[in-house]
Design a protein around this motif. Structure first.
Motif, PDB file in Angstrom:
ATOM      1  N   MET A   1       0.815  -1.331  -0.186  1.00  0.00           N
ATOM      2  CA  MET A   1       0.055  -0.089   0.173  1.00  0.00           C
ATOM      3  C   MET A   1       0.836   1.380   0.037  1.00  0.00           C
ATOM      4  O   MET A   1       1.902   1.335   0.729  1.00  0.00           O
ATOM      5  N   LYS A   2       0.577   2.212  -0.799  1.00  0.00           N
ATOM      6  CA  LYS A   2       1.300   3.437  -0.754  1.00  0.00           C
ATOM      7  C   LYS A   2       0.859   4.382   0.090  1.00  0.00           C
ATOM      8  O   LYS A   2      -0.536   4.586   0.270  1.00  0.00           O
ATOM      9  N   LEU A   3       1.875   4.709   1.108  1.00  0.00           N
ATOM     10  CA  LEU A   3       1.473   5.827   2.097  1.00  0.00           C
ATOM     11  C   LEU A   3       1.838   7.252   1.661  1.00  0.00           C
ATOM     12  O   LEU A   3       2.890   7.509   1.417  1.00  0.00           O
ATOM     13  N   ASN A   4       0.714   7.922   1.473  1.00  0.00           N
ATOM     14  CA  ASN A   4       1.151   9.262   1.176  1.00  0.00           C
ATOM     15  C   ASN A   4       1.964  10.129   1.768  1.00  0.00           C
ATOM     16  O   ASN A   4       2.068  10.090   3.053  1.00  0.00           O
ATOM     17  N   LYS A   5       2.846  10.678   1.135  1.00  0.00           N
ATOM     18  CA  LYS A   5       4.043  11.745   1.643  1.00  0.00           C
ATOM     19  C   LYS A   5       5.106  10.757   2.501  1.00  0.00           C
ATOM     20  O   LYS A   5       5.890  11.437   3.000  1.00  0.00           O
ATOM     21  N   ARG A   6       5.056   9.595   2.543  1.00  0.00           N
ATOM     22  CA  ARG A   6       6.072   8.700   3.366  1.00  0.00           C
ATOM     23  C   ARG A   6       7.396   8.930   2.754  1.00  0.00           C
ATOM     24  O   ARG A   6       8.508   9.271   3.188  1.00  0.00           O
ATOM     25  N   ALA A   7       7.506   8.792   1.228  1.00  0.00           N
ATOM     26  CA  ALA A   7       8.924   9.105   0.497  1.00  0.00           C
ATOM     27  C   ALA A   7       9.580  10.385   0.820  1.00  0.00           C
ATOM     28  O   ALA A   7      10.722  10.494   0.957  1.00  0.00           O
ATOM     29  N   GLU A   8       8.616  11.155   0.833  1.00  0.00           N
ATOM     30  CA  GLU A   8       9.240  12.858   0.954  1.00  0.00           C
ATOM     31  C   GLU A   8       9.662  12.815   2.528  1.00  0.00           C
ATOM     32  O   GLU A   8      10.758  13.574   2.712  1.00  0.00           O
ATOM     33  N   VAL A   9       9.066  11.921   3.471  1.00  0.00           N
ATOM     34  CA  VAL A   9       9.383  12.157   5.014  1.00  0.00           C
ATOM     35  C   VAL A   9      10.629  11.520   4.923  1.00  0.00           C
ATOM     36  O   VAL A   9      11.588  12.025   5.557  1.00  0.00           O
ATOM     37  N   LEU A  10      10.797  10.432   4.259  1.00  0.00           N
ATOM     38  CA  LEU A  10      12.061   9.431   4.342  1.00  0.00           C
ATOM     39  C   LEU A  10      13.136  10.391   3.724  1.00  0.00           C
ATOM     40  O   LEU A  10      14.425  10.244   4.093  1.00  0.00           O
ATOM     41  N   ARG A  11      12.780  11.166   2.743  1.00  0.00           N
ATOM     42  CA  ARG A  11      14.084  11.752   2.099  1.00  0.00           C
ATOM     43  C   ARG A  11      14.433  12.971   3.060  1.00  0.00           C
ATOM     44  O   ARG A  11      15.661  13.153   3.055  1.00  0.00           O
ATOM     45  N   VAL A  12      13.633  13.566   4.101  1.00  0.00           N
ATOM     46  CA  VAL A  12      14.166  14.490   5.053  1.00  0.00           C
ATOM     47  C   VAL A  12      15.191  13.702   5.866  1.00  0.00           C
ATOM     48  O   VAL A  12      16.124  14.185   6.100  1.00  0.00           O
ATOM     49  N   ILE A  13      14.949  12.504   6.594  1.00  0.00           N
ATOM     50  CA  ILE A  13      15.704  11.804   7.174  1.00  0.00           C
ATOM     51  C   ILE A  13      16.812  11.511   6.619  1.00  0.00           C
ATOM     52  O   ILE A  13      18.047  11.446   7.072  1.00  0.00           O
ATOM     53  N   ASP A  14      16.845  10.878   5.172  1.00  0.00           N
ATOM     54  CA  ASP A  14      17.882  10.460   4.689  1.00  0.00           C
ATOM     55  C   ASP A  14      18.983  11.565   4.304  1.00  0.00           C
ATOM     56  O   ASP A  14      20.320  11.499   4.642  1.00  0.00           O
ATOM     57  N   THR A  15      18.315  12.862   4.069  1.00  0.00           N
ATOM     58  CA  THR A  15      19.215  14.008   3.609  1.00  0.00           C
ATOM     59  C   THR A  15      20.087  14.514   5.134  1.00  0.00           C
ATOM     60  O   THR A  15      21.234  14.562   4.775  1.00  0.00           O
ATOM     61  N   LEU A  16      19.340  14.490   6.154  1.00  0.00           N
ATOM     62  CA  LEU A  16      19.830  15.206   7.409  1.00  0.00           C
ATOM     63  C   LEU A  16      21.098  14.188   7.882  1.00  0.00           C
ATOM     64  O   LEU A  16      22.021  14.402   8.135  1.00  0.00           O
ATOM     65  N   SER A  17      20.666  13.106   7.671  1.00  0.00           N
ATOM     66  CA  SER A  17      21.543  11.867   8.325  1.00  0.00           C
ATOM     67  C   SER A  17      22.616  11.505   7.276  1.00  0.00           C
ATOM     68  O   SER A  17      23.808  11.031   7.833  1.00  0.00           O
ATOM     69  N   GLY A  18      22.392  11.655   6.236  1.00  0.00           N
ATOM     70  CA  GLY A  18      23.541  11.432   5.155  1.00  0.00           C
ATOM     71  C   GLY A  18      24.641  12.876   5.020  1.00  0.00           C
ATOM     72  O   GLY A  18      25.941  12.556   4.509  1.00  0.00           O
ATOM     73  N   GLN A  19      23.850  13.937   5.141  1.00  0.00           N
ATOM     74  CA  GLN A  19      24.820  15.067   4.720  1.00  0.00           C
ATOM     75  C   GLN A  19      25.206  15.942   5.702  1.00  0.00           C
ATOM     76  O   GLN A  19      26.166  16.414   5.839  1.00  0.00           O
ATOM     77  N   TYR A  20      24.240  16.334   6.620  1.00  0.00           N
ATOM     78  CA  TYR A  20      24.467  17.180   7.740  1.00  0.00           C
ATOM     79  C   TYR A  20      24.759  16.648   9.217  1.00  0.00           C
ATOM     80  O   TYR A  20      25.371  17.482  10.025  1.00  0.00           O
ATOM     81  N   LEU A  21      24.068  15.574   9.716  1.00  0.00           N
ATOM     82  CA  LEU A  21      24.146  15.242  10.849  1.00  0.00           C
ATOM     83  C   LEU A  21      24.481  13.525  10.859  1.00  0.00           C
ATOM     84  O   LEU A  21      23.680  12.813  11.256  1.00  0.00           O
ATOM     85  N   LYS A  22      25.567  13.313  10.366  1.00  0.00           N
ATOM     86  CA  LYS A  22      26.106  12.010  10.288  1.00  0.00           C
ATOM     87  C   LYS A  22      26.130  11.220  11.554  1.00  0.00           C
ATOM     88  O   LYS A  22      26.760  11.816  12.579  1.00  0.00           O
ATOM     89  N   GLY A  23      25.626   9.981  11.741  1.00  0.00           N
ATOM     90  CA  GLY A  23      25.664   9.336  13.117  1.00  0.00           C
ATOM     91  C   GLY A  23      24.466   9.907  13.900  1.00  0.00           C
ATOM     92  O   GLY A  23      24.414   9.097  14.924  1.00  0.00           O
ATOM     93  N   LYS A  24      23.568  10.590  13.484  1.00  0.00           N
ATOM     94  CA  LYS A  24      22.408  11.025  14.230  1.00  0.00           C
ATOM     95  C   LYS A  24      21.180  10.571  13.778  1.00  0.00           C
ATOM     96  O   LYS A  24      20.028  11.065  14.134  1.00  0.00           O
ATOM     97  N   VAL A  25      21.123   9.356  13.009  1.00  0.00           N
ATOM     98  CA  VAL A  25      19.984   9.035  12.291  1.00  0.00           C
ATOM     99  C   VAL A  25      18.909   8.521  13.358  1.00  0.00           C
ATOM    100  O   VAL A  25      17.667   8.877  13.129  1.00  0.00           O
ATOM    101  N   ARG A  26      19.139   8.112  14.607  1.00  0.00           N
ATOM    102  CA  ARG A  26      18.481   7.600  15.466  1.00  0.00           C
ATOM    103  C   ARG A  26      17.563   8.906  16.123  1.00  0.00           C
ATOM    104  O   ARG A  26      16.272   8.843  16.182  1.00  0.00           O
ATOM    105  N   ALA A  27      18.188   9.879  16.348  1.00  0.00           N
ATOM    106  CA  ALA A  27      18.018  11.056  16.973  1.00  0.00           C
ATOM    107  C   ALA A  27      16.718  11.640  16.097  1.00  0.00           C
ATOM    108  O   ALA A  27      15.803  12.265  16.341  1.00  0.00           O
ATOM    109  N   ILE A  28      17.173  11.512  14.766  1.00  0.00           N
ATOM    110  CA  ILE A  28      16.578  12.420  13.804  1.00  0.00           C
ATOM    111  C   ILE A  28      15.227  11.679  13.461  1.00  0.00           C
ATOM    112  O   ILE A  28      14.116  12.096  13.416  1.00  0.00           O
ATOM    113  N   ARG A  29      15.215  10.490  13.511  1.00  0.00           N
ATOM    114  CA  ARG A  29      13.987   9.536  13.230  1.00  0.00           C
ATOM    115  C   ARG A  29      13.045   9.784  14.311  1.00  0.00           C
ATOM    116  O   ARG A  29      11.998   9.823  14.197  1.00  0.00           O
ATOM    117  N   LEU A  30      13.607   9.703  15.618  1.00  0.00           N
ATOM    118  CA  LEU A  30      12.842   9.934  16.781  1.00  0.00           C
ATOM    119  C   LEU A  30      11.976  11.336  16.698  1.00  0.00           C
ATOM    120  O   LEU A  30      10.650  11.532  17.049  1.00  0.00           O
TER     121      LEU A  30
END
Length: 313
Positions: A1-30
């Protein structure tokens, strides 16, 4: 099932944890789970690990307005909520909004504010509106408070009582980054200036829709509800715990589990979603017995989670 806006929300998490806040993925996700659940986040950690940077980066990536409150012992409630001043040109009082009137509000070192000021802040968090001189003003939606406090330094602080800690949906630390990431940060320096140039990855409508999907389209079965209740009840009966998770804590646990399921791409909650967020949602709500205060609340709650049978869904 496609969940509206999920891909866009995941893009925020991936961008922040991959480029700006490396190693902080758990805190970003929470932090994102807190936003999607309509709650507030308390970050407890020592200074210099990126608590403020995380809040700034999140606000930029989400395209939301941002306010900051630096708590001190002489901070007044009106410094947060705003105040009325007399406008000579218009010959009437005019309300000047305080920093609380932003979508994301960073409350730095909340435990340095006087209890009266903390209370005003926490009331606004709960009611999502402020009343000043008899007039009530609604706060913007979405509204997310990210409060920070240093759990080590206690001199000159006013610890939040348990009843006020219960207002925070999630409590987490930031932690030290991985070794190689920390070396890179030391080599390249602070990224605070880079963060100011982060482009918004979501619109207000995207966030509103994502929150609606989490609230209305993620199914919570009776079995998983029983599992959440069993966890809450177990904290109330545990020998080390004086006061367990409240009913509000149980509601928050269900809401956070729904958001966790959404991020995983499911339109239903499984027990693993509850386990993922249980410690972050529940540990700060526990009051240990005096003779057990040397124990860590996170470890006690984690042991309870591990001891409970997991239902098949």
């Amino acid at each position: 099932m496609k969940l509206n806006k999920r891909a866009e929300v995941l893009r925020v998490i991936d961008t922040l944890s991959g480029q700006y806040l490396k190693g902080k993925v758990r805190a970003i996700r929470l932090a994102v789970i807190t936003l999607l659940s309509g709650g507030h986040l308390l970050i407890e950690d020592i200074p210099g690990l990126g608590k403020t940077t995380l809040a700034l980066a999140l606000a930029r990536a989400l395209g939301l307005s941002f306010g900051r409150i630096q708590c001190t012992s002489d901070l007044l409630p009106s410094d947060i909520t705003g105040l009325s001043i007399f406008d000579r040109d218009e010959n009437r009082f005019r309300f000047i909004q305080g920093p609380i009137f932003n979508n994301i509000v960073l409350t730095d070192e909340i435990n340095r504010a006087m209890p009266k000021t903390q209370s005003a802040m926490l009331e606004a968090m709960e009611e999502r509106r402020v009343t000043v001189e008899g007039s009530t003003y609604p706060l913007p939606e979405p509204f997310l408070v990210i409060a920070t406090q240093n759990p080590v330094e206690q001199i000159g602080t006013y610890p939040l009582p348990e009843s006020q800690l219960d207002r925070f949906l999630i409590t987490t630390g930031v932690g030290y980054p991985p070794v190689e990431v920390e070396k890179s940060i030391i080599q390249t320096g602070s990224i605070r200036e880079e963060i100011r140039h982060i482009e918004a990855l979501l619109s207000l409508e995207d966030i509103t829709e994502a929150k609606r999907v989490v609230r209305e389209e993620i199914y919570l079965s009776a079995k998983v509800t029983d599992y959440i209740f069993a966890l809450v009840a177990a904290t109330r009966e545990h020998a080390f715990i004086l006061s367990g998770i409240s009913t509000r804590g149980g509601i928050n646990l269900a809401a956070a589990a729904r958001a966790a399921a959404y991020l995983e791409g499911r339109d239903y909650v499984v027990p693993e979603d509850v386990q993922t967020v249980a410690v972050a949602v529940g540990a700060h709500r526990l009051i240990l017995r005096p003779e057990q205060e040397g124990l860590g609340k996170e470890e006690v709650l984690q042991s309870i989670v591990k001891s409970l049978p997991v239902p098949l869904v």
